[in-house]
Design a protein around this motif. Structure first.
Motif, PDB file in Angstrom:
ATOM      1  N   ILE A 452       5.810  -6.668  -0.616  1.00  0.00           N
ATOM      2  CA  ILE A 452       4.382  -6.379  -0.485  1.00  0.00           C
ATOM      3  C   ILE A 452       4.128  -5.486   0.726  1.00  0.00           C
ATOM      4  O   ILE A 452       3.585  -4.385   0.611  1.00  0.00           O
ATOM      5  CB  ILE A 452       3.557  -7.679  -0.356  1.00  0.00           C
ATOM      6  N   SER A 453       4.534  -5.943   1.913  1.00  0.00           N
ATOM      7  CA  SER A 453       4.225  -5.191   3.133  1.00  0.00           C
ATOM      8  C   SER A 453       4.832  -5.911   4.318  1.00  0.00           C
ATOM      9  O   SER A 453       5.293  -7.045   4.204  1.00  0.00           O
ATOM     10  CB  SER A 453       2.710  -5.080   3.319  1.00  0.00           C
ATOM     11  N   ASP A 455       4.058  -7.991   7.574  1.00  0.00           N
ATOM     12  CA  ASP A 455       2.930  -8.897   7.766  1.00  0.00           C
ATOM     13  C   ASP A 455       1.868  -8.320   8.686  1.00  0.00           C
ATOM     14  O   ASP A 455       0.719  -8.756   8.674  1.00  0.00           O
ATOM     15  CB  ASP A 455       3.395 -10.265   8.276  1.00  0.00           C
ATOM     16  N   ASP A 457       1.110  -4.988   8.673  1.00  0.00           N
ATOM     17  CA  ASP A 457       0.720  -3.696   8.126  1.00  0.00           C
ATOM     18  C   ASP A 457      -0.487  -3.797   7.194  1.00  0.00           C
ATOM     19  O   ASP A 457      -1.052  -2.774   6.820  1.00  0.00           O
ATOM     20  CB  ASP A 457       1.871  -3.068   7.330  1.00  0.00           C
ATOM     21  N   LEU A 458      -0.831  -4.987   6.774  1.00  0.00           N
ATOM     22  CA  LEU A 458      -1.903  -5.140   5.792  1.00  0.00           C
ATOM     23  C   LEU A 458      -3.215  -4.564   6.310  1.00  0.00           C
ATOM     24  O   LEU A 458      -3.592  -4.776   7.463  1.00  0.00           O
ATOM     25  CB  LEU A 458      -2.098  -6.606   5.421  1.00  0.00           C
ATOM     26  N   ILE A 460      -7.227  -4.580   5.913  1.00  0.00           N
ATOM     27  CA  ILE A 460      -8.326  -5.394   5.381  1.00  0.00           C
ATOM     28  C   ILE A 460      -9.577  -4.530   5.386  1.00  0.00           C
ATOM     29  O   ILE A 460     -10.126  -4.210   6.440  1.00  0.00           O
ATOM     30  CB  ILE A 460      -8.531  -6.668   6.211  1.00  0.00           C
ATOM     31  N   ARG A 465      -7.574  -7.167   0.969  1.00  0.00           N
ATOM     32  CA  ARG A 465      -6.297  -6.976   1.654  1.00  0.00           C
ATOM     33  C   ARG A 465      -5.488  -5.949   0.873  1.00  0.00           C
ATOM     34  O   ARG A 465      -5.197  -6.146  -0.314  1.00  0.00           O
ATOM     35  CB  ARG A 465      -5.535  -8.306   1.752  1.00  0.00           C
ATOM     36  N   ALA A 467      -2.010  -3.452   0.787  1.00  0.00           N
ATOM     37  CA  ALA A 467      -0.683  -3.142   1.315  1.00  0.00           C
ATOM     38  C   ALA A 467      -0.484  -1.628   1.345  1.00  0.00           C
ATOM     39  O   ALA A 467      -0.570  -0.979   0.299  1.00  0.00           O
ATOM     40  CB  ALA A 467       0.395  -3.792   0.448  1.00  0.00           C
ATOM     41  N   GLU A 530      -9.062   0.531  -3.251  1.00  0.00           N
ATOM     42  CA  GLU A 530      -7.712   0.724  -2.719  1.00  0.00           C
ATOM     43  C   GLU A 530      -7.337   2.192  -2.536  1.00  0.00           C
ATOM     44  O   GLU A 530      -6.202   2.506  -2.222  1.00  0.00           O
ATOM     45  CB  GLU A 530      -6.700   0.031  -3.643  1.00  0.00           C
TER      46      GLU A 530
END
Length: 557
Positions: A452-453, A455, A457-458, A460, A465, A467, A530
């Motif tokens: 996913i990414s 932790d 780097d996400l 918001i 959220r 990635a 996104e």
């Protein structure tokens, strides 16, 4: 001493169940890699820029590393001392590592691409006493040596004579040619007492965020790479020729290919290519009958631009492994079609714990975009980052690996117990200690892991959220995009908005029309929230020496 890592079993589940680390007492990495083999077997085929080639047998490397160990010992190197290696794909690189391990010293692989600040930081942080440096780094080492109080000697590889270095003593640091410092007739050496847990190598993280961290590994680290090596090269690893264009300063070159190949007694091709040249890469693989290669995704994309490779080059290639980003279906299809069935297997790991997850077509089909499945010998789980408990299939959690007796997991961050503790779960599942990778992923019902990414780097944005990797992967499928880095930037209304820094393909033009097209392209393929609201075109994206995009530098214009 004779010891080989073997992955047995008709299925991946059976192999994981039956696997155990049974390392003999007195283990030494140098003995395992070059000392245990038939001395007449070819180990290193060194190709020079002019095309000339020299073959070194395992006996040659064993004897010559003894000579280097003697030279280092004469310069005061003792058990636990640090020796820097700033040399490209040349014999002096691997000989120095082997020599250090025979001494019980700690080697320090560093890239020839490092500038003053990067080299100075690592030499001072590690307190390296000796540096073996390529002539291409001669001026850089002269600049940084006065700031490195522990550095006593610099041995210059190629392009330097004793006379030319006589006047180049920098403070207390003596400079001399590598070949003059080493008496190549000194072919015997009494190996230091070591075992699988003896410190052997410090590999610095690339420093894409914050100061680089020195990752301390033990003599067992290369054994820890071997189960995955068997899997991503489809288990038949004792009859091949191995090559990677990756810098021998990185765990992705030394750990993914060079040292596991030597563990199994197989020859490696060395070639200081410099910037990657896809045509030259195909020429080299054809000329040296390379059967297995580690190629970063960027290199594969460049190879894809070469027309009709199997018609133009007489290739022996059977399998490619690659890592650093998910492999697209386009890459897998290209290898199958353009390379006549060559298998490409993805791998996952990090400097602290490399090669934890991969594919093996003999056991399970590859899923494009998936990391694969956990490798035998490594207990990998997806944990809730807050509770430390395993999460259910389909839920996002942090990738973790049980420490136990797993030799691939690092010992500690050099001189930084606080950061070591921060990535260690002392009371994890089953009450054991676990290493936390900082990478987020989810596991599906069949046991495949999906990255996913990081932790941290996400993004918001408006409560969603996002990635960055997912947005990047989508944008890379657009013909106008050569490379892209995605970050979150502050926004008063949404908290953060998504920004994409884009390096365009040669035929593309930086226009407002293209920005609008890229936004819609992502919106249609991902989600309405996104897409990158801000798109910046750059001639070149900032990267670390390992080729990772420096995301921290993308937040500014």
């Amino acid at each position: 001493m004779s010891y080989y890592v073997t992955v047995d079993g008709e299925t991946d589940a059976a192999a994981r169940e039956s696997f155990s680390w049974d390392v003999p007492d007195g283990f030494n990495a140098a003995v395992d890699l070059v000392g245990k083999h038939d001395g007449d077997q070819p180990a290193l085929v060194q190709v020079s820029a002019d095309g000339s080639r020299t073959t070194y047998t395992f006996g040659d490397l064993d004897a010559r590393s003894n000579a280097v160990a003697t030279a280092l010992e004469a310069r005061g190197i003792e058990h636990g001392d640090r020796v820097a290696v700033v040399v490209p794909q040349k014999p002096a690189n691997v000989l120095t590592h082997l020599a250090c391990w025979k001494l019980g010293a700690i080697s320090l692989p560093l890239s020839v691409l490092f500038g003053d600040d990067a080299l100075r930081y690592r030499l001072t942080d590690s307190d390296a006493r000796v540096a073996v440096v390529d002539a291409s780094q001669r001026e850089t080492i002269r600049e940084v040596a006065p700031d490195c109080p522990a550095l006593e000697a610099v041995l210059v590889v190629d392009g330097a004579s004793a006379e030319s270095l006589d006047s180049e003593r920098v403070g207390r640091t003596a400079m001399e040619p590598f070949d003059d410092a080493v008496d190549w007739e000194q072919t015997t050496f009494e190996q230091a007492d070591t075992d699988v847990d003896t410190p052997a190598i410090i590999m610095y993280t690339s420093g894409s965020t914050g100061e680089p961290k020195g990752v301390l590994h033990t003599h067992g680290v290369w054994l820890g790479h071997c189960p995955a090596f068997q899997l991503y090269f489809e288990r038949d690893v004792r009859d091949g020729v191995y090559w990677t264009p990756a810098d021998w300063a990185w765990i992705g070159a030394l750990g993914d290919l060079v040292f596991p190949a030597w563990h199994y007694g197989q020859p490696v091709v060395g070639y200081p290519m410099g910037p990657f040249d896809p045509g030259r890469a195909f020429e080299l693989m054809a000329a040296e009958d390379v059967t297995n290669a580690f190629l970063p995704p960027t290199a594969i994309r460049m190879l894809m631009d070469v027309d009709d490779p199997t018609e133009r080059y007489d290739l022996s290639l059977e399998a490619i492994c690659s890592g650093g980003e998910p492999l697209t279906n386009e890459i897998l299809e290209w290898a199958d079609e353009a390379l006549a069935g060559v298998i490409v297997n993805e791998l996952y790991g990090q400097t602290e714990a490399n090669l934890l997850v991969t594919n093996c077509r003999q056991w399970f089909p590859a899923k494009p975009g998936s990391m694969g499945k956990p490798v035998p010998g490594h207990d990998v789980a997806v944990l809730d980052p807050e509770t430390g408990e395993r999460v259910e299939a389909g839920e996002v959690g942090e990738i973790a690996v049980r420490r136990g007796d797993d030799p691939v997991i690092f010992e500690s961050y050099w001189n930084d117990p606080v950061k070591t503790d921060a990535v260690t779960l002392s009371d994890g599942p089953d009450g054991d200690r676990w290493h936390l990778t900082g990478d987020l992923a989810e596991r599906d019902d069949e046991g495949y892991l999906w990255y996913i990414s990081r932790d941290d780097d996400l993004i918001i944005t408006s409560g969603y959220r996002v990635a960055p990797r997912e947005v990047e992967e989508t944008m890379l499928t657009h013909d106008a995009v050569a490379q892209v880095g995605v970050v979150g930037v502050p926004d008063e209304r949404r908290g953060e908005i998504i920004k994409a820094a884009v390096e365009l393909a040669p035929e593309a033009s930086a226009t407002d029309e293209l920005r609008a097209e890229l936004r819609e392209f992502v919106r249609e393929r991902l989600a309405a929230y996104e897409y990158p609201r801000k798109i910046e075109f750059r001639e070149e994206l900032p990267t670390t020496t390992t080729g990772k995009i420096r995301r921290t530098e993308l937040t500014t214009e």
